[in-house]
Scaffold this motif. Structure first.
Motif, PDB file in Angstrom:
ATOM      1  N   ILE A   1      -1.243   4.569   2.726  1.00  0.00           N
ATOM      2  CA  ILE A   1      -2.149   4.107   3.331  1.00  0.00           C
ATOM      3  C   ILE A   1      -3.488   3.225   2.712  1.00  0.00           C
ATOM      4  O   ILE A   1      -3.605   3.466   1.646  1.00  0.00           O
ATOM      5  N   PRO A   2      -3.165   2.064   3.265  1.00  0.00           N
ATOM      6  CA  PRO A   2      -4.417   1.116   2.537  1.00  0.00           C
ATOM      7  C   PRO A   2      -5.310   2.298   1.991  1.00  0.00           C
ATOM      8  O   PRO A   2      -6.079   2.120   2.833  1.00  0.00           O
TER       9      PRO A   2
ATOM     10  N   LEU B   1      -2.590   5.511  10.925  1.00  0.00           N
ATOM     11  CA  LEU B   1      -1.597   4.604  10.895  1.00  0.00           C
ATOM     12  C   LEU B   1      -1.080   3.794  12.603  1.00  0.00           C
ATOM     13  O   LEU B   1      -0.947   2.543  12.705  1.00  0.00           O
TER      14      LEU B   1
ATOM     15  N   ALA C   1       0.683  -0.892  -0.192  1.00  0.00           N
ATOM     16  CA  ALA C   1      -0.303  -0.198   0.219  1.00  0.00           C
ATOM     17  C   ALA C   1       0.524   1.174   0.030  1.00  0.00           C
ATOM     18  O   ALA C   1       2.230   1.120   1.330  1.00  0.00           O
TER      19      ALA C   1
ATOM     20  N   ALA D   1      -2.732  -5.039   4.069  1.00  0.00           N
ATOM     21  CA  ALA D   1      -1.637  -5.318   3.076  1.00  0.00           C
ATOM     22  C   ALA D   1      -0.892  -5.889   3.730  1.00  0.00           C
ATOM     23  O   ALA D   1      -0.525  -5.834   5.354  1.00  0.00           O
TER      24      ALA D   1
ATOM     25  N   VAL E   1      -2.576  -2.514   7.879  1.00  0.00           N
ATOM     26  CA  VAL E   1      -1.069  -1.724   7.309  1.00  0.00           C
ATOM     27  C   VAL E   1       0.155  -2.800   7.419  1.00  0.00           C
ATOM     28  O   VAL E   1       1.295  -2.719   6.192  1.00  0.00           O
TER      29      VAL E   1
ATOM     30  N   THR F   1       3.360  -1.518   3.964  1.00  0.00           N
ATOM     31  CA  THR F   1       2.268  -0.046   4.067  1.00  0.00           C
ATOM     32  C   THR F   1       3.950   1.172   3.779  1.00  0.00           C
ATOM     33  O   THR F   1       4.064   0.886   4.634  1.00  0.00           O
TER      34      THR F   1
ATOM     35  N   LEU G   1       4.459  -1.700   8.866  1.00  0.00           N
ATOM     36  CA  LEU G   1       5.248   0.297   8.211  1.00  0.00           C
ATOM     37  C   LEU G   1       5.863   0.433   7.679  1.00  0.00           C
ATOM     38  O   LEU G   1       7.165   0.151   9.002  1.00  0.00           O
TER      39      LEU G   1
END
Length: 514
Positions: free
Chosen positions: A170-171, A201, A167, A188, A210, A191, A213
């Protein structure tokens, strides 16, 4: 208050990150095209770091109508350059992409990158791409997904066991403010957040969507961030630098004195756990002031924690307040509430005891009486830290748990404003708020902390750090992060949980070694 960049990473809202973009252009002369190019290249590097060489791999990039879609289109060009077999699925006719996104769409066409309308896309599991890039909707999305986009999101998620879903920023379908799906969101594996993670997030409820991250800077000037500061931050690992180096001549009197006030008949474990939290985090002297009738049960088997029996009853009453106040007078901080009990006499004890002449952590049953006795609120000063879980927070705010959890950052802010002190909203991705509106989110989600007594350990740990020369917000943020690290370390020994709260305390010294 401007959050100290030494210890906190910015956590902007969608509106704040949009303001950074606009200010970079208007105040610094940058262009959106440059920012989009930076974002797409950082996305490429982040993706390659996760999946390895993309040469020969099939990559499907879903490009929405805004800047998020423009990032996906630019990313397709970079991946094509690395030898990937890219295909772009456009949510709009190419001619309707404007600005920097339109420039990249035209460039992709000149390079003959394969494109097709999103409406014609068939996400078939039998022909799932190796990598699927979600660039449908960015952080500016609000409201509910339209049915046709919700159908695309659901189709993407059905490929998760066959495709690596990546992503951008952000998804799609996830709120950049609350981190909740609307009503569904892309799930995802990773992300990449551009310049900074957005507030949504960092919420625990966003974690399943997410995935991993990855925060990548895209060139927003430092001056812009300082001129347009955001009100939220995410605790960075470098917060541990706030712990002063140990002096070789340190003695117990100079290592901090913490007093825990609590305990009642049947509730002797909680104050002991708070004492252990203070000791295991380095306090030199820790004592528990407890009702006289429970001192033997509390002390049994734990010579490290000193006790001061007050009176002869099994719970505190107003007559005990002067003795407790005198005992706590020399402490750097007091943790008040663990195991205190809810006997009606104890309400009078708190009314007579507060305010204390030192920093204070108000926890557990202390929070119960604060919620049920409004006359206590003016006695809570700016050097106090409140540590409620969502149920206690709901009681303090006159609300319900669902409302508190619906927007944890704002709930923590409301607590801090109402009582004029730092407030901690416990739970996965714990939130810490200052009365000025600043809010800090822990990056730690550790299921091993979800055990009775965990909050008592945190109360003692927080009191120990409050006893040092740190601001209440910094001391509390450090305590929450350190406590979280202990939970993460315990997962190696107890992967299916099963650890004790006392083992969280025991892990605190080891948590700083990694």
């Amino acid at each position: 208050m401007l959050l100290d960049a030494r210890y906190f990473d910015p956590l902007p809202t969608p509106a704040e990150i949009a303001a950074w973009d606009a200010a970079s252009v208007a105040e610094c002369g940058m262009s959106f095209l440059a920012l989009m190019e930076n974002a797409s290249r950082e996305a490429m590097h982040a993706l390659v770091a996760e999946v390895g060489d993309v040469r020969g791999k099939s990559v499907l990039l879903l490009a929405g109508p805004g800047n998020n879609g423009g990032d996906a289109i630019a990313l397709a060009r970079h991946l094509d350059g690395l030898g990937a077999r890219v295909t772009l699925a456009l949510a709009r006719p190419r001619a309707r992409y404007k600005g920097a996104a339109g420039f990249n769409a035209r460039l992709a066409a000149k390079l003959d990158l394969p494109m097709l309308p999103l409406a014609r896309l068939r996400l078939d599991r039998s022909e799932a791409p190796d990598i699927l890039v979600d660039g449908l909707l960015g952080t500016g999305f609000s409201g509910q997904l339209r049915p046709e986009l919700a159908a695309v999101v659901e189709a993407v998620n059905r490929l998760r066991d066959r495709s690596f879903i990546f992503a951008l920023d952000i998804p799609s379908g996830l709120s950049g403010i609350t981190g909740r799906p609307s009503p569904v969101a892309v799930t995802a594996q990773a992300t990449v957040a551009f310049e900074a993670a957005k507030t949504g997030l960092a919420e625990a409820c966003a974690a399943p969507y997410v995935g991993k991250l990855l925060v990548r800077e895209i060139g927003i000037p430092r001056a812009v961030k300082e001129t347009h500061p955001c009100r939220a931050g995410r605790i960075a690992p470098r917060i541990l630098d706030a712990l002063e180096p140990l002096s070789p001549t340190l003695h117990k009197g100079g290592a901090g004195r913490v007093v825990v006030v609590g305990g009642s008949r049947g509730l002797t474990g909680a104050p002991l756990l708070a004492g252990l939290g203070a000791l295991r985090s380095g306090a030199g002297l820790v004592s528990v002031a407890c009702p006289g009738a429970v001192e033997v049960a509390l002390k049994a088997g734990f010579p490290d924690v000193m006790t001061m029996p007050i009176g002869s009853g099994g719970h505190f009453c107003a007559a005990d307040a002067p003795a407790v106040r005198e005992f706590a007078a020399g402490a750097g901080a007091v943790a008040l509430g663990p195991g205190l009990g809810r006997h009606p006499d104890t309400a009078g004890f708190l009314a007579a005891l507060l305010p204390l002449p030192c920093r204070l952590v108000l926890d557990a049953d202390g929070l119960f009486f604060l919620a049920t006795n409004p006359s206590l609120a003016p006695k809570v000063g700016p050097d106090t830290v409140l540590t409620p879980h969502p149920g206690e927070a709901a009681r303090l705010l006159g609300s319900d748990v669902a409302s508190v959890e619906a927007d944890r950052l704002e709930s923590a802010r409301r607590l801090a404003r109402k009582f004029g002190c730092v407030a901690v909203l416990k739970g996965p991705a714990t939130v810490i708020a200052d009365p000025d509106g600043s809010v800090v989110v822990s990056p730690v989600i550790a299921p091993n902390l979800a055990v009775g007594g965990s909050g008592d350990v945190l109360a003692g740990l927080t009191a120990n750090l409050l006893a040092r020369d740190l601001s209440p917000l910094l001391a509390t943020s450090l305590a929450v992060y350190w406590h979280g690290l202990g939970g993460v370390r315990l997962a190696a020994t107890y992967p299916a949980r099963g650890n004790l709260a006392s083992e969280i305390a025991d892990m605190l010294p080891h948590a700083l070694t990694e």
